[in-house]
Enzyme design. Structure first.
Site, mmCIF file in Angstrom:
data_model
loop_
_atom_site.group_PDB
_atom_site.id
_atom_site.type_symbol
_atom_site.label_atom_id
_atom_site.label_comp_id
_atom_site.label_asym_id
_atom_site.label_seq_id
_atom_site.Cartn_x
_atom_site.Cartn_y
_atom_site.Cartn_z
ATOM 1 N N ARG A 1 65.796 56.557 1.525
ATOM 2 C CA ARG A 1 66.056 55.125 1.628
ATOM 3 C C ARG A 1 65.718 54.461 0.304
ATOM 4 N NH1 ARG A 1 68.706 56.203 5.330
ATOM 5 N NH2 ARG A 1 68.649 55.435 7.465
ATOM 6 N N GLU B 1 71.696 47.946 0.048
ATOM 7 C CA GLU B 1 73.048 48.462 0.326
ATOM 8 C C GLU B 1 73.861 47.464 1.124
ATOM 9 O OE1 GLU B 1 73.127 52.343 2.206
ATOM 10 O OE2 GLU B 1 71.654 53.046 0.757
ATOM 11 N N HIS C 1 75.802 56.466 -0.377
ATOM 12 C CA HIS C 1 75.153 56.897 0.873
ATOM 13 C C HIS C 1 75.985 57.977 1.591
ATOM 14 C CE1 HIS C 1 72.096 55.502 4.115
ATOM 15 N NE2 HIS C 1 72.448 56.757 4.333
HETATM 16 C C1 8YV Z 1 73.507 57.831 8.460
HETATM 17 C C2 8YV Z 1 71.266 58.086 7.348
HETATM 18 O O1 8YV Z 1 74.836 58.089 8.275
HETATM 19 O O2 8YV Z 1 70.907 59.049 9.477
HETATM 20 C C3 8YV Z 1 70.457 58.399 8.557
HETATM 21 O O3 8YV Z 1 69.292 57.977 8.588
HETATM 22 O O4 8YV Z 1 70.751 57.668 6.398
HETATM 23 C C4 8YV Z 1 72.747 58.238 7.248
HETATM 24 O O5 8YV Z 1 73.032 59.476 6.709
HETATM 25 C C5 8YV Z 1 73.307 56.389 8.781
HETATM 26 O O6 8YV Z 1 71.982 56.075 8.943
HETATM 27 C C6 8YV Z 1 74.076 55.979 10.019
HETATM 28 O O7 8YV Z 1 73.403 54.997 10.758
#
Ligand code: 8YV
Length: 328
Positions: A243, A272, A290
């Protein structure tokens, strides 16, 4: 649970097979526009649904949850990270939160390695030269990167993804070091020949490559602060597929610009989809939109997990991927 099908509101377009199955099993409302829902649309959704299936692009905070109807009992997140959901506020209202762990581990670890290689070997820079028609021929000293084999990799957060990265990194000849709330089991530590650093500061000062795999929580917000980034060696590179909030991006950008560190590979950003303008245009930064879990397989598996969580809840059982505040 009454015999009626629960009203499930899905906030974003999901893979077709997932949407079809959700429509079969539940009284499902899909978002066919694939635009993030407005705050008003989310308020309407939490007011009417038994279940919402949100993603990272939805802010499910305490204010929104105050607008939730009596019926809302489950937030079945499509994604592993739940930092966009106020889990404590949800639980306080008797709303269960679930996520989709495990099914995106390998893909996110692959992307981490891709960033590590891209930054170390200047792959994107080189590809851009060729695409621009500027390749003038091989030279002994042009476009030199840094060797990966034999270097020290410092992993921040040794959960599923951190461990999957460590396994790959071993095959690349990297030495594994990690900082975590607690050491991993001796079985995993032995398998990876991994060194545990209780002090993040001390680890940072000694690593060649740092990669971030912690969840974003109040405790990890700007964990890589300006002060900590300054502990890195000038040849170090930083990778983040977790993150954006975990790194102070302003401080990172300044250090990249002044070459106080060698490079960074970032798949995630604090605000983002806005990317800190200071990061743009830096030749030693590889920036991705991402993509960690962006494979057809992961997204279908994530959808399957959302369905299983909703279905088990609907059948009166505890959903397998329940998230509790103390886990964060
Ligand atoms: C997801 C991600 O696609 O799963 C996670 O925490 O960071 C991503 O790869 C995204 O969060 C979908 O809500």
């Amino acid at each position: 649970m009454a015999a009626r099908k629960p009203k499930v509101i899905v906030t974003r377009k999901l893979p077709d097979s997932v949407e079809t199955r959700m429509r079969e099993l539940f009284d499902t409302e899909l978002n066919l526009t694939d635009q993030p829902m407005s705050r008003e649309a989310l308020i309407d959704a939490v007011g009417r649904a038994d279940v919402i299936a949100p993603t990272i692009t939805d802010r499910i905070d305490a204010g929104l949850l105050e607008k939730a109807g009596e019926k809302l009992k489950l937030i079945a997140n499509f994604g592993a990270g739940v930092d966009h959901i106020d889990v404590s506020a949800a639980n306080a209202r008797g709303i269960t939160v679930t996520n989709t762990p495990g099914v995106l581990t390998e893909d996110t670890a692959d992307l981490t390695m891709a960033l590590m290689m891209s930054v170390s070997r200047r792959i994107v820079e080189g590809a851009n030269v060729v695409q621009a028609g500027d390749f003038k021929g091989w030279t002994p000293t042009w476009m030199l990167g840094r060797r990966v084999t034999g270097k020290r990799l410092g992993i921040i957060g040794m959960g599923r993804i951190g461990t999957a990265v460590a396994r790959r990194a071993r095959a690349f000849g990297l030495q594994i070091h990690y900082h975590n709330r607690k050491p991993v089991s001796s079985r995993i530590a032995d398998e990876l020949e991994a060194t545990y650093w209780e002090s993040l500061d001390q680890m940072l000062a000694r690593m060649d490559i740092i990669t971030v795999h912690s969840p974003h929580t109040p405790a990890t917000y700007h964990l890589l602060s300006a002060r900590r980034l300054k502990l890195l060696q000038p040849h170090a590179i930083v990778i983040n597929t977790a993150r954006g909030e975990i790194i102070d991006e302003d401080a990172l950008a300044e250090m990249l610009k002044s070459r106080a560190i060698a490079g960074a590979g970032l798949d995630v950003f604090e605000f983002e989809p806005t990317v800190n303008p200071k990061l743009l245009g830096l030749p030693n930064a590889v920036l991705l939109p991402h993509l960690g879990s962006a494979t057809v397989e992961a997204r279908v598996d994530m959808g399957e997990k959302v369905i299983i969580n909703i279905k088990t809840w609907m059948d009166g059982h505890r959903p397998p991927d329940r998230v509790l505040p103390q886990m964060l």
